[in-house]
Design a protein around this motif. Structure first.
Motif: not given
Length: 375
Positions: A92-96, A129-135, A341-348
């Motif tokens: 998950i890419g979370s902007h907050g 969610t049980g999913i890794d989060v990039v924030a 922000f999905a793409w930013l999670a991929w980019a991370y």
């Protein structure tokens, strides 16, 4: 397939969007989306946090967890609707939710300790969610001397750039930002916040009509632009400043507007003020694009793309430029930031820089975000 979910709530705080996206090295394909509103009590708390108030640390801690729960609720609803499990999602890419943005420091305290603050606890999101989060995407850019915003230009370049085309991608949320794409040369990408998008119009509409926004710009269309007021608003030094630059509701708000209204020395009908605020958004965006002589295509995303009066005025102010919404480029205007922000999670996860130094002013391109594991 590599599924990512982008979760986004902008400065307008009109709800949380979660976008399911299939992302690979060569493609970015949005699949489905859900939107849910903030509970009324949480929304009130978030508005309180955007201005100085008592017990801020307590309120911040409570809101941080509460926003995380709403973000997780949106993700879980999306998973259920798409018949997917947490194991199907790479991250998950979370902007907050932005509650303060002072990249150059608060007023009267400009120094090297400027900051931006987005809440929505990634630990809460990952646990529910049980999913890794990039924030926490913005603070890395600020640490390298940047504004921390806008962050979408790197995604705009990845998704919308086309050889031989000079395009402007305009996101009109609470605030408006512009990305200039010159062919497929990512290094030539430019961008900045042009100023208010919907934020002043929404606040004025809520105050006078008790409605959260001016649907299709109909109330603004019923009024007449007050040219002296518009001239006064446009004289603000922010608009003449060159990028990199970013802004937020800390600067452009009803207090700022009332200051200008007071200086007018005469009463202005509320609908005329609304018409003038819409003209302010359209004019500042158009001025930024007109300064880029090669740009002949303008694609609009965000809530402003659904404001018919605003889109009409943009077209009138840019007669030599094609003005369309991003759905003409096969991406729904309301989905663009969530996909970003999905793409930013991929980019991370792929160690791809997520900022554009030309845009933010950072000293170099860096990988943005922090990873919170689900277990």
């Amino acid at each position: 397939m590599a599924y990512y979910i982008g979760v986004m709530s902008g400065t307008s705080m009109d709800g949380v969007d979660a976008i399911l996206t299939d992302i690979t090295d060569t493609s970015i394909a949005p699949i489905a989306a859900v939107s849910i509103p903030y509970p009324a009590e949480l929304l009130e708390l978030l508005h309180q946090l955007c201005t100085v108030s008592p017990n801020e640390i307590n309120h911040l801690g409570q809101a941080d967890r509460a926003v995380g729960r709403v973000f997780a609720e949106a993700v879980n609803k999306l998973l259920a609707e798409q018949h997917l499990s947490p194991a199907d999602i790479r991250a998950i890419g979370s902007h907050g939710q932005t509650v303060r943005h002072y990249p150059d420091g608060p007023p009267g305290h400009q120094d090297d300790n400027g900051f931006t603050l987005q809440i929505g606890d990634p630990n809460t999101i990952s646990s529910l969610t049980g999913i890794d989060v990039v924030a926490d995407f913005r603070r890395k850019d600020i640490a390298y001397g940047g504004q921390g915003a806008p962050l979408v230009p790197a995604f705009h370049a990845a998704r919308f750039a086309e050889a031989g085309e000079h395009r402007a991608i305009v996101n009109i949320g609470g605030f408006a930002n512009i990305t200039v794409l010159e062919g497929v040369d990512a290094g030539a990408t430019r961008g900045f916040d042009t100023g208010p998008g919907n934020t002043l119009m929404d606040a004025w509409c809520l105050q006078h009509l008790n409605q959260p926004f001016d649907r299709d710009g109909n109330w603004a269309a019923s009024g007449t632009v007050n040219q002296p007021l518009l001239n006064s608003l446009l004289a603000d030094p922010y608009f003449s400043g060159t990028g990199p630059k970013s802004t937020g509701r800390e600067y452009f708000n009803l207090v700022w507007l009332r200051h200008h209204l007071h200086d007018m020395g005469t009463s202005i009908a509320p609908e005329d003020v609304q018409a003038t605020l819409l003209a302010l958004t359209a004019t500042t965006i158009a001025n930024a694009i007109r300064a880029l002589e090669q740009v002949k295509q303008c694609y609009v995303c965000g809530g402003g793309a659904f404001n018919g009066e605003l889109m009409t005025q943009l077209g009138e102010l840019l007669p030599d430029c094609t003005v369309k919404a991003t759905d003409s480029l096969a991406l729904h205007p309301q989905w663009v930031e969530g996909v970003a922000f999905a793409w930013l999670a991929w980019a991370y996860l792929h160690r791809v820089p997520g900022n554009v130094p030309n845009v933010t002013g950072a000293s170099r391109a860096v990988v943005l975000g922090s990873l919170t594991l689900a277990d």
